[in-house]
Design a protein around this motif. Sequence first.
Motif, PDB file in Angstrom:
ATOM      1  N   GLN A  11       0.844  -1.192   0.000  1.00 46.29           N
ATOM      2  CA  GLN A  11       0.000   0.000   0.000  1.00 46.29           C
ATOM      3  C   GLN A  11       0.880   1.242   0.000  1.00 46.29           C
ATOM      4  N   PHE A  12       0.551   2.214  -0.847  1.00 47.54           N
ATOM      5  CA  PHE A  12       1.308   3.454  -0.969  1.00 47.54           C
ATOM      6  C   PHE A  12       0.315   4.599  -1.020  1.00 47.54           C
ATOM      7  N   PHE A  13       0.299   5.437  -0.010  1.00 45.41           N
ATOM      8  CA  PHE A  13      -0.688   6.515   0.111  1.00 45.41           C
ATOM      9  C   PHE A  13      -2.117   5.995   0.003  1.00 45.41           C
ATOM     10  N   GLY A  14      -2.353   4.819   0.532  1.00 45.75           N
ATOM     11  CA  GLY A  14      -3.694   4.253   0.569  1.00 45.75           C
ATOM     12  C   GLY A  14      -4.132   3.528  -0.692  1.00 45.75           C
TER      13      GLY A  14
ATOM     14  N   PHE B 236       0.521  -0.158  -4.643  1.00 45.07           N
ATOM     15  CA  PHE B 236       1.713   0.460  -5.221  1.00 45.07           C
ATOM     16  C   PHE B 236       1.833   0.197  -6.723  1.00 45.07           C
TER      17      PHE B 236
ATOM     18  N   TRP C 254      -0.391   2.628  -8.403  1.00 47.77           N
ATOM     19  CA  TRP C 254       0.171   3.966  -8.307  1.00 47.77           C
ATOM     20  C   TRP C 254       1.327   4.141  -9.282  1.00 47.77           C
TER      21      TRP C 254
ATOM     22  N   GLN D 265       0.779   7.130 -11.666  1.00 46.25           N
ATOM     23  CA  GLN D 265       1.452   8.358 -11.268  1.00 46.25           C
ATOM     24  C   GLN D 265       2.974   8.221 -11.234  1.00 46.25           C
TER      25      GLN D 265
END
Length: 84
Positions: free
Chosen positions: A43-46, A49, A52, A56
């Motif tokens: 999990q990365f910033f909710g 990953f 994401w 991004q």
Amino acid sequence: MDEQQRLAYWRANTALIRNLLIVWALVSLVFSILLVETLNKIQFFGVPFGFWMAQQGSILVFVVLIFIYAFQMDKLDQKYNNKK
């Protein structure tokens, strides 16, 4: 600039491009496509990953690669005194 310096300049230029393309391929193909399922377990910033990175992270890496290329080419031009 003599011929030997010109060849050294272009070898350094193509080596830089090659290395940046390798990073680009790793980020866009390996991290964003091939390893997405494995990376999604993190999990990365909710958000997962892998997702994401595909949405991004790869864009951020590409922008950073542009700045790295510009900075390194300035240094290379100064080293070989290649003024246009």
